[in-house]
Design a protein around this motif. Structure first.
Motif, PDB file in Angstrom:
ATOM      1  N   PHE A 300       0.773  -1.332  -0.089  1.00 54.51           N
ATOM      2  CA  PHE A 300      -0.070   0.032   0.000  1.00 54.51           C
ATOM      3  C   PHE A 300       0.968   1.354   0.064  1.00 54.51           C
ATOM      4  O   PHE A 300       0.532   2.110  -0.635  1.00 54.51           O
ATOM      5  N   LYS A 304       1.650   4.417  -2.778  1.00 57.28           N
ATOM      6  CA  LYS A 304       1.232   5.671  -2.765  1.00 57.28           C
ATOM      7  C   LYS A 304       2.394   6.793  -2.318  1.00 57.28           C
ATOM      8  O   LYS A 304       2.194   7.974  -2.598  1.00 57.28           O
ATOM      9  N   VAL A 305       3.587   6.180  -2.228  1.00 60.04           N
ATOM     10  CA  VAL A 305       4.790   6.992  -1.847  1.00 60.04           C
ATOM     11  C   VAL A 305       5.691   6.797  -3.066  1.00 60.04           C
ATOM     12  O   VAL A 305       6.322   5.532  -3.078  1.00 60.04           O
TER      13      VAL A 305
END
Length: 360
Positions: A300, A304-305
């Motif tokens: 996850f 996102k990063v």
């Protein structure tokens, strides 16, 4: 009660091998979780770490709990000790995984509940550790817990394993071991991908029995002290099994490795008796059962990063390994050890403290 330090450390390497399977094996079109620039048949065969666990479990439990001839096992105290050993961490990880799945679906509106095994009946079976009580089948929520469910079957019927395992006669013990390997060979021959079939009792029963037989063989050889090259020779058999794609040959080599490491004269025992390895071996159950949670957390974060996603694959794998081991150590110290002591003291009755705290 004797602790086999090399066998405790061996659990660590088996758990990490399973992680290698999940991280570096190419699952169809999905590819690998991490691209480290190469692949290996050793990564692909990481599922065999579970088979090593089953053999090791049968040996350790038979060694610690097998009653003397003419006496019977205290089944109640045995079951309480096993529940205290595996259930608290099992339950914590199952609920944490379920909450993560529910939160994901509610926040991201993926609406996957009810599909992919994420159903209420499946959750209930897993909570009762009954999900793998069948020949084979798909796993549910925390998919890696199928092996713990299978182990629970072995615990419940542990007196039967002791009953069918011959005692004192080396010939009968070896014959029974050969029959267990033959049954496993049938499983491998009739499975679509050797022994990496979905969770169930097909692997557990013959392999756990094989571990019990190893203990009986050791009992039948009281003057045997092992020989220094036994562990290395067993590892060679394991390697040959992997190279030839014969999982049963690997299982036979694993049985030899467990047997040889139970003696103090094997060449590998000094290395595997290092305090740090023994400690991480004690944490290995937590590493195995919690692995999916940090894995999905990391996936996850990677989505996102951008800074995480652009790191080399080997660095990403190292970060996830550190995260997994760190969480596992916290679980071991905060949940597994104190709950084991608490349950044994509250429910285990007059069971000797050495046995309630046994690292089995």
């Amino acid at each position: 009660m004797q602790q086999f330090k090399p066998l405790t450390s061996l659990r660590l390497f088996l758990a990490l091998w399973v992680l290698c399977r999940h991280w570096f094996h190419a699952y169809g079109a999905e590819g690998t979780l991490f691209d480290i620039g190469f692949t290996s048949t050793w990564f692909d065969h990481g599922y065999l770490g579970v088979d090593g666990f089953f053999i090791l479990s049968g040996f350790i439990l038979a060694y610690n709990y097998d009653p003397a001839p003419g006496k019977t096992i205290s089944w109640k105290r045995f079951i309480v000790a096993r529940i205290a050993r595996i259930y608290p961490v099992y339950l914590v990880c199952l609920f944490a995984f379920a909450l993560a799945v529910i939160a994901r679906d509610l926040l991201l509106h993926t609406h996957n509940l009810g599909t992919g095994g994420y159903t209420a009946p499946t959750f209930l079976r897993e909570m009762l550790m009954l999900g793998a009580w069948r020949y084979a089948g798909e796993s549910g929520w925390n998919d890696v817990d199928w092996s713990v469910s299978a182990e629970w079957f072995a615990y419940v019927f542990f007196p039967l394993f002791l009953l069918v395992a011959p005692r004192l006669s080396r010939a009968r013990i070896l014959l029974a071991g050969g029959m267990a390997l033959a049954a496993l060979a049938v499983v491998e021959a009739t499975s679509p991908d050797h022994l990496s079939l979905s969770g169930g009792l097909a692997r557990l029963v013959p392999e756990f029995l094989l571990g019990v037989l190893l203990c009986r063989l050791r009992e039948a050889m009281p003057r045997h002290e092992g020989f220094r090259a036994g562990g290395m020779l067993s590892l060679c058999v394991c390697s040959l099994g992997i190279s030839l794609g014969l999982d049963v040959l690997f299982v036979a080599g694993s049985a030899g490795l467990v047997f040889c490491l139970s003696y103090h004269k094997d060449a590998l025992t000094r290395v595997l008796s290092l305090r740090s390895l023994v400690f991480l071996g004690e944490v290995s159950y937590c590493i195995y059962i919690v692995q999916r949670i940090p894995q999905y957390m990391f996936e996850f974060a990677r989505g996102k990063v951008a800074a995480v996603a652009t790191l080399p694959g080997i660095v990403q794998a190292a970060l996830l390994l550190a995260l997994t081991v760190g969480i596992a150590i916290v679980l071991h110290l905060a949940v597994e050890k104190p709950m084991r002591v608490y349950i044994n003291r509250r429910i285990g009755g007059k069971m000797p403290l050495a046995k309630t705290l046994a690292n089995t």
